[in-house]
Write a protein that holds these residues in place. Structure first.
Motif, short mmCIF file in Angstrom:
data_model
loop_
_atom_site.label_atom_id
_atom_site.label_comp_id
_atom_site.label_asym_id
_atom_site.label_seq_id
_atom_site.Cartn_x
_atom_site.Cartn_y
_atom_site.Cartn_z
N VAL A 2 -19.88 -73.60 132.62
CA VAL A 2 -18.82 -73.69 131.63
C VAL A 2 -19.44 -74.12 130.30
N PHE A 3 -19.19 -73.38 129.24
CA PHE A 3 -19.76 -73.68 127.93
C PHE A 3 -19.17 -74.97 127.37
N LYS A 4 -20.01 -75.83 126.86
CA LYS A 4 -19.59 -77.05 126.19
C LYS A 4 -19.31 -76.76 124.71
N ALA A 5 -18.53 -77.64 124.09
CA ALA A 5 -18.16 -77.44 122.68
C ALA A 5 -19.40 -77.34 121.79
N GLU A 6 -20.39 -78.20 122.05
CA GLU A 6 -21.59 -78.20 121.21
C GLU A 6 -22.36 -76.89 121.33
N ALA A 7 -22.47 -76.36 122.55
CA ALA A 7 -23.20 -75.12 122.76
C ALA A 7 -22.47 -73.93 122.13
N MET A 8 -21.15 -73.88 122.30
CA MET A 8 -20.37 -72.80 121.70
C MET A 8 -20.52 -72.81 120.17
N THR A 9 -20.42 -73.99 119.60
CA THR A 9 -20.53 -74.12 118.16
C THR A 9 -21.92 -73.72 117.68
N ALA A 10 -22.95 -74.19 118.36
CA ALA A 10 -24.33 -73.88 117.96
C ALA A 10 -24.57 -72.37 118.00
N PHE A 11 -24.09 -71.71 119.03
CA PHE A 11 -24.30 -70.26 119.14
C PHE A 11 -23.56 -69.50 118.04
N LEU A 12 -22.29 -69.81 117.84
CA LEU A 12 -21.52 -69.08 116.84
C LEU A 12 -22.06 -69.30 115.44
N CYS A 124 -16.70 -66.98 121.89
CA CYS A 124 -17.04 -67.73 123.10
C CYS A 124 -15.75 -68.14 123.79
N HIS A 125 -15.66 -67.86 125.07
CA HIS A 125 -14.48 -68.15 125.86
C HIS A 125 -14.76 -69.25 126.88
N ARG A 126 -13.75 -70.06 127.14
CA ARG A 126 -13.81 -71.04 128.22
C ARG A 126 -12.42 -71.12 128.85
N THR A 127 -12.38 -71.00 130.19
CA THR A 127 -11.11 -71.07 130.90
C THR A 127 -11.16 -72.12 131.99
N GLN A 128 -9.98 -72.60 132.35
CA GLN A 128 -9.87 -73.67 133.35
C GLN A 128 -10.20 -73.16 134.74
N VAL A 129 -9.91 -71.89 135.00
CA VAL A 129 -10.15 -71.28 136.31
C VAL A 129 -10.95 -70.00 136.13
N PRO A 130 -11.64 -69.52 137.16
CA PRO A 130 -12.36 -68.25 137.03
C PRO A 130 -11.39 -67.10 136.79
N VAL A 131 -11.81 -66.17 135.93
CA VAL A 131 -11.02 -64.97 135.67
C VAL A 131 -11.89 -63.74 135.85
N SER A 132 -11.25 -62.61 136.09
CA SER A 132 -11.95 -61.37 136.36
C SER A 132 -12.68 -60.85 135.13
N MET A 133 -13.89 -60.34 135.35
CA MET A 133 -14.65 -59.68 134.31
C MET A 133 -14.61 -58.16 134.48
N SER A 134 -13.69 -57.66 135.28
CA SER A 134 -13.58 -56.23 135.55
C SER A 134 -12.49 -55.59 134.70
N GLU A 135 -12.65 -54.32 134.44
CA GLU A 135 -11.63 -53.50 133.81
C GLU A 135 -11.03 -52.63 134.90
N GLY A 136 -9.82 -52.97 135.35
CA GLY A 136 -9.28 -52.37 136.56
C GLY A 136 -8.40 -51.17 136.36
N ASP A 213 -32.24 -59.28 120.28
CA ASP A 213 -32.27 -60.54 119.53
C ASP A 213 -30.95 -61.30 119.67
N PHE A 214 -29.85 -60.57 119.71
CA PHE A 214 -28.56 -61.23 119.87
C PHE A 214 -28.44 -61.86 121.26
N THR A 215 -28.84 -61.11 122.29
CA THR A 215 -28.79 -61.63 123.65
C THR A 215 -29.68 -62.86 123.79
N ALA A 216 -30.88 -62.79 123.24
CA ALA A 216 -31.80 -63.94 123.32
C ALA A 216 -31.23 -65.16 122.61
N LEU A 217 -30.59 -64.96 121.46
CA LEU A 217 -29.97 -66.06 120.74
C LEU A 217 -28.86 -66.70 121.57
N ALA A 218 -28.02 -65.87 122.18
CA ALA A 218 -26.92 -66.39 123.00
C ALA A 218 -27.45 -67.16 124.20
#
Length: 233
Positions: A2-12, A124-136, A213-218
C-alpha cells in the motif's frame, strides 16, 4: 503493498519535475467513501479549490497548492487518488506511443494539433480493500470489472485486458488485484497503437507501454516492482 503518502507525493512531484506532464500542471486529490478504481477527466481549471462533485455518493476534491499540502491531504484517508495533470503536451510523454481516434481513423498524437489538447494525468491510487485490475468487458464474471472489490481468497492468477481494436483479451500474470497502483490517463478515444499490443505483450511481462525512464522513476519512488495492464473507459 500500500503506497504511503510520502511515497505517492515523492513520485508525483518527481514525475512532474521530469516533464512527464505538460506545462502548468495541477495537483488534485480525490477522497471517496468507497474504493474507486478508475480516474477520468471530470475536472476543469475553473474548479473550486475544495468542493463536492455531483452524483451518487460523491467524492471530495481538493486542489493542493504544494507538495507539502498534497502529502498532508493523503495521510488520513483509505480510499484516495492523488493526481498531477495538464492540458498541454508533456516534454517527455510517459507512454511509448499514442493514437487518437478521429472520424474512425487513428491519428498519431505526435502531430502538432495535440500540443494544446493532450490531456494527460498521472495518478497514484490507494484503496482500503483489494480491487480488480482487469477490464471485464468480454468476460462473464462481473467481478472482473476494473475497480470491483476482490476478496483475498478469490484473487485469480492473472488480470484480463481487452484489445481496444479487436475482439478477445490478454491474460497478464501477477496483477489481478491491488490496493495501490499508478494510472496514466489521457483524453477520450486515445489508445496505444495496435502494433504495440501485438509486438510488446507477454503474459509474464504484461503490456510495457510506459517509457522505461517513467517506470524506473515510479519503482524507485514507490519502492516496488510494477507490471502494466490497460483499462479503457
Amino acid at each position: 503493498m500500500v503506497f504511503k503518502a510520502e511515497a505517492m507525493t515523492a513520485f508525483l512531484e518527481a514525475a512532474m519535475s521530469a516533464g512527464f506532464v505538460g506545462k502548468d500542471p495541477e495537483r488534485f486529490v480525490r477522497t471517496d467513501p468507497e474504493p474507486v478504481g478508475s480516474f477520468v477527466f471530470t475536472m476543469s481549471r475553473g474548479m473550486p479549490k475544495a468542493g463536492k462533485v455531483r452524483g451518487r455518493n460523491p467524492g471530495s476534491w481538493l486542489r493542493p497548492d504544494s507538495a507539502e499540502e498534497l502529502c498532508h491531504s493523503l495521510e488520513n484517508d483509505d480510499n484516495v487518488q492523488a493526481t498531477i495533470w495538464s492540458e498541454l503536451r508533456p516534454t517527455r510523454p510517459p507512454l511509448l506511443a499514442l493514437e487518437a481516434l478521429q472520424g474512425g481513423a487513428r491519428v498519431d498524437m505526435t502531430q502538432a494539433q495535440f500540443d494544446d489538447v493532450y490531456y494527460v494525468a498521472i495518478t497514484c491510487h490507494r484503496t482500503q480493500v483489494p480491487v480488480s485490475m482487469s477490464e471485464g468487458r468480454d468476460a462473464e464474471d462481473a467481478a472482473l470489472d476494473f475497480g470491483a472489490r476482490v476478496d483475498l481468497g478469490d484473487v485469480p492468477p492473472y488480470a484480463i485486458a481487452n484489445y481496444p481494436y479487436k475482439a478477445g483479451h490478454m491474460e497478464i500474470a501477477g496483477i489481478a488485484a491491488a490496493r495501490s497502483w499508478v494510472s496514466i490517463t489521457f483524453g477520450n478515444y486515445v489508445f496505444p497503437p495496435a502494433r504495440l499490443f501485438e509486438d510488446l505483450f507477454s503474459r509474464e511481462g504484461g503490456l510495457p507501454f510506459a517509457v522505461p525512464d517513467f517506470t524506473a522513476l515510479a519503482e524507485r519512488c514507490l519502492g516496488c516492482d510494477l507490471r502494466q495492464t490497460c483499462h479503457f473507459c
